[in-house]
Motif scaffolding. Structure first.
Motif, PDB file in Angstrom:
ATOM      1  N   GLY A 151      26.971  -7.346  43.260  1.00 12.25           N
ATOM      2  CA  GLY A 151      27.444  -8.717  43.465  1.00 12.25           C
ATOM      3  C   GLY A 151      28.817  -8.953  42.873  1.00 12.25           C
ATOM      4  N   THR A 152      29.673  -7.923  42.867  1.00  9.66           N
ATOM      5  CA  THR A 152      31.035  -8.064  42.344  1.00  9.66           C
ATOM      6  C   THR A 152      32.003  -8.226  43.503  1.00  9.66           C
ATOM      7  OG1 THR A 152      31.301  -5.656  42.329  1.00  9.66           O
ATOM      8  CG2 THR A 152      30.537  -6.708  40.286  1.00  9.66           C
TER       9      THR A 152
ATOM     10  N   ALA B 129      32.722 -15.194  48.642  1.00 12.29           N
ATOM     11  CA  ALA B 129      32.267 -14.594  49.898  1.00 12.29           C
ATOM     12  C   ALA B 129      32.026 -13.097  49.753  1.00 12.29           C
ATOM     13  CB  ALA B 129      33.294 -14.876  50.994  1.00 12.29           C
ATOM     14  N   PHE B 130      32.957 -12.386  49.090  1.00  8.80           N
ATOM     15  CA  PHE B 130      32.793 -10.943  48.972  1.00  8.80           C
ATOM     16  C   PHE B 130      31.753 -10.568  47.927  1.00  8.80           C
ATOM     17  CE2 PHE B 130      36.610 -10.895  51.464  1.00  8.80           C
ATOM     18  CZ  PHE B 130      36.550  -9.698  52.164  1.00  8.80           C
ATOM     19  N   ALA B 131      31.515 -11.442  46.949  1.00  7.26           N
ATOM     20  CA  ALA B 131      30.403 -11.199  46.029  1.00  7.26           C
ATOM     21  C   ALA B 131      29.070 -11.304  46.779  1.00  7.26           C
ATOM     22  CB  ALA B 131      30.449 -12.201  44.877  1.00  7.26           C
ATOM     23  N   MET B 132      28.962 -12.282  47.688  1.00  7.65           N
ATOM     24  CA  MET B 132      27.764 -12.379  48.526  1.00  7.65           C
ATOM     25  C   MET B 132      27.619 -11.152  49.414  1.00  7.65           C
ATOM     26  SD  MET B 132      27.886 -16.345  49.826  1.00  7.65           S
ATOM     27  CE  MET B 132      27.744 -17.721  48.689  1.00  7.65           C
ATOM     28  N   LEU B 133      28.719 -10.730  50.021  1.00  5.25           N
ATOM     29  CA  LEU B 133      28.685  -9.575  50.910  1.00  5.25           C
ATOM     30  C   LEU B 133      28.275  -8.314  50.157  1.00  5.25           C
ATOM     31  CD1 LEU B 133      29.291  -8.543  53.780  1.00  5.25           C
ATOM     32  CD2 LEU B 133      31.630  -8.099  53.023  1.00  5.25           C
ATOM     33  N   ASP B 134      28.840  -8.129  48.968  1.00  6.47           N
ATOM     34  CA  ASP B 134      28.495  -6.958  48.157  1.00  6.47           C
ATOM     35  C   ASP B 134      27.023  -6.964  47.774  1.00  6.47           C
ATOM     36  OD1 ASP B 134      29.386  -4.570  46.522  1.00  6.47           O
ATOM     37  OD2 ASP B 134      28.622  -5.851  44.910  1.00  6.47           O
ATOM     38  N   ARG B 135      26.511  -8.145  47.467  1.00  2.00           N
ATOM     39  CA  ARG B 135      25.098  -8.254  47.096  1.00  2.00           C
ATOM     40  C   ARG B 135      24.185  -7.985  48.294  1.00  2.00           C
ATOM     41  NH1 ARG B 135      22.009  -7.581  42.694  1.00  2.00           N
ATOM     42  NH2 ARG B 135      19.991  -8.590  43.048  1.00  2.00           N
ATOM     43  N   LEU B 136      24.555  -8.489  49.466  1.00  2.00           N
ATOM     44  CA  LEU B 136      23.739  -8.272  50.665  1.00  2.00           C
ATOM     45  C   LEU B 136      23.708  -6.809  51.078  1.00  2.00           C
ATOM     46  CD1 LEU B 136      24.796 -11.359  52.833  1.00  2.00           C
ATOM     47  CD2 LEU B 136      22.536 -10.929  51.865  1.00  2.00           C
TER      48      LEU B 136
ATOM     49  N   PHE C  85      20.811 -19.517  48.799  1.00  3.43           N
ATOM     50  CA  PHE C  85      21.538 -18.305  48.415  1.00  3.43           C
ATOM     51  C   PHE C  85      20.791 -17.504  47.351  1.00  3.43           C
ATOM     52  CE2 PHE C  85      25.508 -20.515  50.014  1.00  3.43           C
ATOM     53  CZ  PHE C  85      25.667 -19.660  51.094  1.00  3.43           C
ATOM     54  N   SER C  86      20.060 -18.173  46.481  1.00  2.00           N
ATOM     55  CA  SER C  86      19.266 -17.438  45.482  1.00  2.00           C
ATOM     56  C   SER C  86      18.221 -16.571  46.162  1.00  2.00           C
ATOM     57  CB  SER C  86      18.588 -18.416  44.521  1.00  2.00           C
ATOM     58  OG  SER C  86      19.541 -19.154  43.787  1.00  2.00           O
ATOM     59  N   ALA C  87      17.600 -17.096  47.224  1.00  2.00           N
ATOM     60  CA  ALA C  87      16.590 -16.317  47.951  1.00  2.00           C
ATOM     61  C   ALA C  87      17.226 -15.195  48.758  1.00  2.00           C
ATOM     62  CB  ALA C  87      15.794 -17.242  48.875  1.00  2.00           C
ATOM     63  N   GLN C  88      18.389 -15.458  49.357  1.00  2.00           N
ATOM     64  CA  GLN C  88      19.034 -14.451  50.189  1.00  2.00           C
ATOM     65  C   GLN C  88      19.649 -13.319  49.360  1.00  2.00           C
ATOM     66  OE1 GLN C  88      19.199 -14.266  53.653  1.00  2.00           O
ATOM     67  NE2 GLN C  88      17.702 -15.924  53.610  1.00  2.00           N
ATOM     68  N   LEU C  89      20.271 -13.673  48.249  1.00  2.65           N
ATOM     69  CA  LEU C  89      20.991 -12.687  47.447  1.00  2.65           C
ATOM     70  C   LEU C  89      20.132 -12.070  46.347  1.00  2.65           C
ATOM     71  CD1 LEU C  89      24.358 -14.659  47.057  1.00  2.65           C
ATOM     72  CD2 LEU C  89      23.695 -13.046  48.848  1.00  2.65           C
ATOM     73  N   ARG C  90      18.995 -12.707  46.057  1.00  2.00           N
ATOM     74  CA  ARG C  90      18.075 -12.206  45.012  1.00  2.00           C
ATOM     75  C   ARG C  90      18.792 -12.034  43.670  1.00  2.00           C
ATOM     76  NH1 ARG C  90      13.309 -10.305  47.310  1.00  2.00           N
ATOM     77  NH2 ARG C  90      13.386 -10.133  49.585  1.00  2.00           N
ATOM     78  N   THR C  91      19.559 -13.043  43.305  1.00  2.00           N
ATOM     79  CA  THR C  91      20.258 -13.037  42.020  1.00  2.00           C
ATOM     80  C   THR C  91      20.502 -14.478  41.602  1.00  2.00           C
ATOM     81  OG1 THR C  91      22.174 -12.137  40.817  1.00  2.00           O
ATOM     82  CG2 THR C  91      22.579 -13.014  43.017  1.00  2.00           C
ATOM     83  N   PHE C  92      21.060 -14.650  40.407  1.00  2.00           N
ATOM     84  CA  PHE C  92      21.312 -15.985  39.872  1.00  2.00           C
ATOM     85  C   PHE C  92      22.462 -16.639  40.634  1.00  2.00           C
ATOM     86  CE2 PHE C  92      23.856 -18.650  37.003  1.00  2.00           C
ATOM     87  CZ  PHE C  92      22.911 -19.621  36.695  1.00  2.00           C
ATOM     88  N   VAL C  93      22.204 -17.812  41.209  1.00  2.00           N
ATOM     89  CA  VAL C  93      23.217 -18.585  41.930  1.00  2.00           C
ATOM     90  C   VAL C  93      23.172 -20.018  41.419  1.00  2.00           C
ATOM     91  CG1 VAL C  93      24.015 -19.427  44.171  1.00  2.00           C
ATOM     92  CG2 VAL C  93      23.025 -17.134  43.990  1.00  2.00           C
TER      93      VAL C  93
END
Length: 332
Positions: A136-137, A124-131, A70-78
């Motif tokens: 990422g909110t 789930a929606f934080a991931m969706l917002d980031r993608l 998820f860190s690689a996919q979302l490019r943020t701190f996970v």
């Protein structure tokens, strides 16, 4: 597990016995009486402590793999970690999750049956917002998923099962496959309500958003491989040696490996100007004479001394001496 008393507790117990507050004879009677423990048949214990420890160890690796993915996919701190592993009835799990959540129903051959990866809407929606390019909110109010949101979530969660496959590799080779994505727990009935499940709870933090990811594994699904989750099986599998066929195959591959062999006639140092002025017929003087042995290198390491010659009309090198380990090369 046996409880160990501290020194202060031992002193207090001896003081109570000596003062008469406690009677030693009554304590002996209580020890001889049979102790009855209530057993709830609706919460049948199907997983031993040994199984729970093995599941915890497996899914700690799963959490680590998910963090990387998820860190690689979302490019943020996970940050994902195992909070607890417990067993409870399936009905209790359904009642404990939100009415609107992300339920990834999947199968994992060769196991028979379905399992569920439940993702809290905040996560789930934080991931969706980031993608989709956001910060990422997670939205304050969540109603339902659009068709585009469903497709995006199916893609990201279907790939995360590769991490589950990698985590279970030490026990069994699984082939997880996403079967469906649901948002209403009432429409998901993978086992009977009283069936015991293993619930692995993963604490998940994406940026400033936090929530839970729950992995529901019914007992009936992993019952065929339960013996593999024991500590005894882990130790036996670690001590197993490779079969003779595997050793022969490995030895054959090593023997067939190709190594570069270089016969070095000698070396020389010239300037850039001399190199640029070289022409056909020029002679470069090497640092070795005709009588000096040739250096034979395996890769870049000196292994043999030899001499030049011909064999059947082709240039050849004869090995005269083996260079043993620890012998330093002398540059002349």
């Amino acid at each position: 597990m046996v409880d160990v008393l501290s020194q202060n507790e031992i002193d207090a117990l001896l003081a109570a016995l000596s003062s008469g507050e406690m009677d030693a004879e009554e304590l002996k009677k209580e020890e001889t009486q049979k102790k009855v423990r209530a057993y709830d048949f609706k919460r049948a214990v199907r997983f031993s402590k040994d199984h729970i420890r093995s599941l915890t160890r497996i899914h700690e690796n799963f959490a680590r793999f998910l963090t990387t993915y998820f860190s690689a996919q979302l490019r943020t701190f996970v940050q994902i970690s195992v909070v607890q592993v417990e067993q409870l009835p399936y009905d209790e799990f359904i009642r404990s999750i939100p009415k609107m959540t992300i339920l990834n129903i999947f199968e994992a051959e060769p196991l028979e049956g379905r399992m569920v990866l439940e993702v809290h809407p905040n996560v789930a929606f934080a991931m969706l917002d980031r993608l989709l390019g956001g910060a990422g909110t997670s939205p304050t109010k969540i109603n339902s998923l659009t068709e585009i949101e469903t497709i995006v979530m199916e893609r990201i969660f279907s790939r995360c099962f590769d991490s589950l496959q990698e985590a279970w590799k030490t026990v069994i080779d699984l082939s997880p496959r996403l079967e469906a994505l649901e948002t209403n727990p009432q429409f998901m009935q993978i086992v009977s309500p009283n069936e015991t499940i293993a619930l692995i709870s993963l604490s998940t933090k994406i940026g400033d958003t936090s929530g839970m990811i729950n992995l529901c594994i019914p007992h009936v699904v992993i019952e065929p491989i339960m013996p593999r989750l024991s500590v005894h099986h882990w130790f036996v599998s670690q001590k197993k040696t490779s079969a003779p066929e595997e050793q022969e195959a490995l030895q054959h591959r090593v023997h067939m490996a190709k190594l570069p062999i270089i016969a070095e006639l000698g070396t020389s140092h010239i300037s850039i100007q001399e190199f640029l002025n070289l022409s056909v017929g020029d002679v470069i003087t090497l640092n070795k004479s005709v009588d000096d042995p040739l250096h034979l290198r395996i890769g870049e390491k000196l292994k043999f001394y030899g001499s030049a010659g011909t064999m059947k009309g082709k240039i050849a090198v004869q090995i005269n001496e083996i260079v043993h380990e620890g012998v330093e090369e002398n540059d002349e």
